[in-house]
Write a protein that holds these residues in place. Structure first.
Motif: not given
Length: 217
Positions: A142-166, A168-171
Motif C-alpha cells: 500500500g502507498l497510502t494510509v487507506a490502502e494499508l488499513l484495507a490490507s491490514q483489515a483484510g488479514g492478508r498477511l503472507t507468512p514470511p516463511v512462504r517468501i523465504n523458506p529458510q 525457521s518455524a520459530g522465527l
C-alpha cells in the motif's frame, strides 16, 4: 537570540540503504539486529521515552555494509520526536511499518495534537522490521494510509516463511505474532519480543553447530 540543539553526528546509512546493498542478510543477523533494537527501546522506555514511528529510516547502520556476522553496529534515531509532527502520508515507506492503531490516528480528518505510541505498537513496528529484513519487503502493500488499513483489515498477511523458506518455524511464529492486527494478540512489550528473539537466536546457533559437526566415523 535564536535557539539550537546540538546532536551527535551519526555516520553510516539507514537500514533501507544497508538492506538495498546486501539484500536479505543471514537470518541469524536479522534476529540479533532486531533483538538489540528491542533492548534499545526498553532502555528508552525506562527513561520515559517511547518511539513513535520506528521504521528503517531511523535505524542507522554504522560502518560499511556487510552480510556476515551478527554484531552489526546500530544507532536508533528520532527518539522522543512526536510522530504527528511530520506528514507521514508523504512517506509511504515509513507508513508500512506503522501499527493499524497508528494508521487509524493518521486517517482521522483532524488527528489529535498529541499522541503517544504504546508498547504493542512498537512490537508491531519491530515485527515489520523483522519481516522486511527476512523477506525483502514490507508485511502489507500500500502507498497510502487507506490502502494499508484495507490490507491490514483484510488479514492478508503472507507468512514470511512462504517468501523465504529458510525462515525457521520459530522465527516465522514470532514475526506473525508480532504483526497481529489485534494488539492483545501481540507480544505485550518489546521486552517479551526480545526474549522470544533470544530464544530463536539460541535455536539458530544450535542448528548451525549441529550442521557443522561432522558425522561420527
Amino acid at each position: 537570540g535564536g535557539c539550537y540543539i546540538a546532536t551527535e553526528l551519526v555516520r553510516g546509512q539507514s537500514l533501507f540503504g544497508w538492506a538495498d546493498q546486501i539484500g536479505i542478510p543471514p537470518l541469524a543477523q536479522v534476529v540479533e539486529l532486531v533483538r538489540r533494537l528491542t533492548i534499545g527501546l526498553q532502555a528508552a522506555a525506562r527513561a520515559g521515552v517511547v518511539h513513535d514511528a520506528l521504521n528503517p529510516r531511523n535505524v542507522r547502520v554504522l560502518g560499511a555494509a556487510k552480510n556476515t556476522g551478527t554484531r552489526t553496529p546500530l544507532k536508533l534515531l528520532d527518539l522522543g520526536v512526536p510522530a504527528l509532527l511530520f506528514d507521514h502520508t508523504r512517506d509511504p515507506q515509513a507508513l508500512r511499518f506503522m501499527a493499524p492503531e497508528q494508521l487509524g490516528v493518521l486517517a482521522q480528518p483532524e488527528p489529535p495534537l498529541t499522541f503517544r505510541c504504546s508498547a504493542t505498537m512498537n512490537v508491531y513496528s519491530c515485527g515489520s522490521l523483522l519481516y522486511y529484513l527476512a523477506t525483502g519487503g514490507p508485511p502489507h502493500a500500500g502507498l497510502t494510509v487507506a490502502e494499508l488499513l484495507a490490507s491490514q483489515a483484510g488479514g492478508r498477511l503472507t507468512p514470511p516463511v512462504r517468501i523465504n523458506p529458510q525462515i525457521s518455524a520459530g522465527l516465522n511464529a514470532v514475526v506473525v505474532r508480532a504483526l497481529a492486527i489485534d494488539p492483545s494478540e501481540r507480544f505485550v512489550s518489546v521486552a517479551e519480543l526480545g526474549e522470544a528473539l533470544a530464544s530463536v537466536s539460541r535455536s539458530v546457533s544450535q542448528h548451525m553447530r549441529t550442521s557443522l559437526t561432522p558425522p561420527p566415523g
